[in-house]
Design a protein around this motif. Structure first.
Motif, PDB file in Angstrom:
ATOM      1  N   SER A   1      88.892  21.325  71.064  1.00  0.00           N
ATOM      2  CA  SER A   1      89.083  22.020  72.341  1.00  0.00           C
ATOM      3  C   SER A   1      90.069  23.179  72.231  1.00  0.00           C
ATOM      4  O   SER A   1      90.140  24.027  73.109  1.00  0.00           O
ATOM      5  CB  SER A   1      89.594  21.036  73.398  1.00  0.00           C
ATOM      6  N   GLY A   2      90.832  23.170  71.144  1.00  0.00           N
ATOM      7  CA  GLY A   2      91.897  24.149  70.964  1.00  0.00           C
ATOM      8  C   GLY A   2      93.269  23.531  71.085  1.00  0.00           C
ATOM      9  O   GLY A   2      94.272  24.120  70.676  1.00  0.00           O
ATOM     10  N   LEU A   3      93.354  22.317  71.651  1.00  0.00           N
ATOM     11  CA  LEU A   3      94.635  21.642  71.843  1.00  0.00           C
ATOM     12  C   LEU A   3      94.989  20.780  70.634  1.00  0.00           C
ATOM     13  O   LEU A   3      94.153  20.013  70.136  1.00  0.00           O
ATOM     14  CB  LEU A   3      94.594  20.770  73.094  1.00  0.00           C
ATOM     15  N   LEU A   4      96.216  20.900  70.185  1.00  0.00           N
ATOM     16  CA  LEU A   4      96.741  20.098  69.089  1.00  0.00           C
ATOM     17  C   LEU A   4      98.014  19.417  69.567  1.00  0.00           C
ATOM     18  O   LEU A   4      98.850  20.043  70.228  1.00  0.00           O
ATOM     19  CB  LEU A   4      97.039  20.973  67.869  1.00  0.00           C
ATOM     20  N   VAL A   5      98.177  18.135  69.225  1.00  0.00           N
ATOM     21  CA  VAL A   5      99.300  17.344  69.715  1.00  0.00           C
ATOM     22  C   VAL A   5     100.171  16.904  68.546  1.00  0.00           C
ATOM     23  O   VAL A   5      99.676  16.411  67.531  1.00  0.00           O
ATOM     24  CB  VAL A   5      98.804  16.112  70.503  1.00  0.00           C
ATOM     25  N   ASP A   6     101.479  17.088  68.717  1.00  0.00           N
ATOM     26  CA  ASP A   6     102.500  16.655  67.762  1.00  0.00           C
ATOM     27  C   ASP A   6     102.157  17.068  66.333  1.00  0.00           C
ATOM     28  O   ASP A   6     101.934  18.242  66.091  1.00  0.00           O
ATOM     29  CB  ASP A   6     102.779  15.160  67.920  1.00  0.00           C
ATOM     30  N   SER A   7     102.069  16.135  65.374  1.00  0.00           N
ATOM     31  CA  SER A   7     101.960  16.554  63.972  1.00  0.00           C
ATOM     32  C   SER A   7     100.682  17.332  63.671  1.00  0.00           C
ATOM     33  O   SER A   7     100.603  18.022  62.645  1.00  0.00           O
ATOM     34  CB  SER A   7     102.060  15.336  63.044  1.00  0.00           C
ATOM     35  N   ALA A   8      99.676  17.265  64.545  1.00  0.00           N
ATOM     36  CA  ALA A   8      98.465  18.069  64.332  1.00  0.00           C
ATOM     37  C   ALA A   8      98.757  19.564  64.472  1.00  0.00           C
ATOM     38  O   ALA A   8      97.998  20.396  63.965  1.00  0.00           O
ATOM     39  CB  ALA A   8      97.381  17.643  65.320  1.00  0.00           C
ATOM     40  N   MET A   9      99.835  19.915  65.142  1.00  0.00           N
ATOM     41  CA  MET A   9     100.178  21.325  65.309  1.00  0.00           C
ATOM     42  C   MET A   9     100.463  22.012  63.977  1.00  0.00           C
ATOM     43  O   MET A   9     100.317  23.227  63.851  1.00  0.00           O
ATOM     44  CB  MET A   9     101.389  21.470  66.242  1.00  0.00           C
ATOM     45  N   LYS A  10     100.855  21.215  62.975  1.00  0.00           N
ATOM     46  CA  LYS A  10     101.188  21.809  61.686  1.00  0.00           C
ATOM     47  C   LYS A  10      99.972  22.496  61.046  1.00  0.00           C
ATOM     48  O   LYS A  10     100.135  23.396  60.230  1.00  0.00           O
ATOM     49  CB  LYS A  10     101.718  20.732  60.735  1.00  0.00           C
TER      50      LYS A  10
END
Length: 483
Positions: A139-148
């Motif tokens: 969807s385009g959204l990344l949460v916590d460690s996925a942001m890396k």
């Protein structure tokens, strides 16, 4: 007056109230300074305004240049999370990364996802989540460690820009009466610690050696004083995420998702071993915990570490301590754990906590400042800037007065009576104690640094009746630093 000599400069403040310089017990200074030059999404209240802000940022960007921004809060437009499709049409040639206000979630456009190699087959990393549509597409959204996954492909900020951000952020802090900060750096779960050490060597040591430090800084990395300006304080880790990103770890599930209890972003065995070794070598430990289960996990772990390493003055900290089960507040006092809290987060969560975890849980266990104080816990106020604004006077006022919304008292515990002097201590001597700086800072006392603020009131009674929102002047080392 007995000390006045020929070389003495006498400063007449005409009866104005003077307080010790405020200490922000938890912020991200360079990160905040960098964000001052990016897309500002704080206060955006609709999808249209969100897209317009991004479109405006395109004017000064070259083809292929990254667009970076932060501060969005989906609760301000009804709770719907943003999607890459909101901005794909206006950013076909520029990758975009926009952090949520809490820093635990971000939105990437489709080009940024492509550059990062994120597709429908990409698995969630440990301690994070790639949010996907019903069709299984990112969807385009990344949460916590996925942001890396996206942050790793964004070009690193230049030394020049990071140095400028330190000066810019320090000047801003001085306008709010802040003379010392505890900086938790540009780190989040799953990323390298290299940025922190680069900021330390390239920015802080440069500023210290060249006489450009404007405020005192305690950096959470390793424990010793380098100069009167820089102290290396300790180590920080994360237990969970945030409420706004639905990644704070709770005993009970989220109202909107009965299968989700949040995220434990760091392996508890690793966390305990790291805390044991850090504590053994005399380093102060600070751990981020927001959900009630995460806070209990950290309290249990701290108790275990003390049983292994023995009693001493270690001043363990829990950063945020926002949601607690009954009884946990007592443990903060019994175990002498410092609750490093951010009162302004209460305002951010006021519209979402009941929706996220239900009315009863929100009112029973959120922001239990009064219960923590009654349990003899030590509260140290901070802002978590740039998550919330640097605003020590606002934090004191929020904690001192009732917070009303639509004429009704929120369930969160806030103080409606008491002395402003007592509340002010949570932005002065308490943060100094929380950072092992109470022998040098935090009170107007002999042999301490002459860091103080002048307030635009003529008495403590006037201050208690109408707490100001600004300072008249800020002094560091006895010298006027603002205005």
């Amino acid at each position: 007056m007995d000390l006045v000599g020929q070389e003495t400069y006498v400063l007449n403040l005409n009866g104005k109230v003077v307080m010790p310089g405020f200490i922000d017990s938890h912020l991200h200074l360079i990160y905040g300074g960098l964000q001052m030059g990016q897309v500002e999404l704080r206060g955006v209240k609709s999808q249209e305004e969100f897209a317009r802000k991004v479109k405006e940022a395109l004017r000064d960007k070259l083809h292929g240049e990254w667009i970076l921004g932060s501060g969005w809060n989906n609760d301000l437009w009804g709770g719907e999370l943003p999607l890459a499709s909101w901005i794909d049409g206006i950013t076909p040639d520029n990758p975009v990364w926009l952090s949520r206000m809490d820093g635990h979630m971000g939105l990437a456009n489709s080009l940024a996802l492509k550059i990062a190699g994120i597709s429908n087959s990409t698995c969630d990393p440990i301690g994070g989540a790639i949010v996907k549509t019903l069709e299984g597409e990112p969807s385009g959204l990344l949460v916590d460690s996925a942001m890396k996954l996206v942050l790793a492909v964004i070009p690193e900020v230049s030394i020049h820009d990071r140095r400028d951000s330190l000066i810019r952020a320090s000047k801003y802090a001085l306008t709010r009466g802040v003379t010392t900060v505890i900086d938790f750096g540009r780190f989040f779960p799953g990323t390298s610690v290299d940025h922190i050490w680069q900021d330390f060597s390239d920015v802080y040591q440069w500023a210290d050696s060249s006489g450009k430090m404007l405020i005192r800084d305690l950096i959470q990395e390793k424990g010793r004083a380098l100069s009167q300006w820089i102290h290396l304080g300790g180590v920080k880790a994360f237990a969970d995420g945030s409420l706004g990103s639905s990644s704070a770890l709770f005993y009970e599930p989220y109202e909107e998702d009965p299968y989700s209890y949040g995220l434990q972003v760091t392996d508890i065995n690793w966390l305990q071993n790291a805390t044991l070794h850090s504590d053994k070598f005399g380093l102060q430990v600070a751990i981020h915990a927001i959900g009630d289960k995460a806070n209990d996990m950290v309290l249990d772990m701290y108790n275990t570490v003390v049983s292994y390493n023995g009693m001493r003055d270690r001043r363990f900290r829990i950063e945020h301590a926002q949601h607690l089960v009954p009884g946990s507040t007592i443990r903060f006092g019994e175990q002498r754990i410092i609750a490093s809290v951010q009162p302004d987060h209460l305002l951010d969560d006021a519209n979402s906590a009941e929706r996220k975890i239900g009315t009863m849980r929100a009112q029973r266990g959120s922001y239990l400042f009064r219960s923590l104080i009654d349990s003899d816990a030590i509260l140290a106020f901070g802002s978590d800037w740039p998550v919330a604004d640097i605003n020590p006077l606002g934090a004191i006022k929020l904690h001192y007065t009732e917070y009303l919304q639509d004429g009704k008292m929120l369930g969160f515990q806030v103080l409606s009576c008491g002395l402003v002097k007592l509340e002010g201590s949570k932005s002065t001597i308490s943060p100094a104690y929380a950072g092992f700086l109470d022998q040098e800072l935090g009170s107007l006392s002999a042999d301490k640094y002459a860091d103080f603020v002048v307030l635009p009131v003529d008495s403590w009674d006037q201050l208690a009746g109408d707490l100001p929102t600004t300072v008249l002047a800020t002094y560091v080392n006895g010298k006027q630093a603002y205005p």
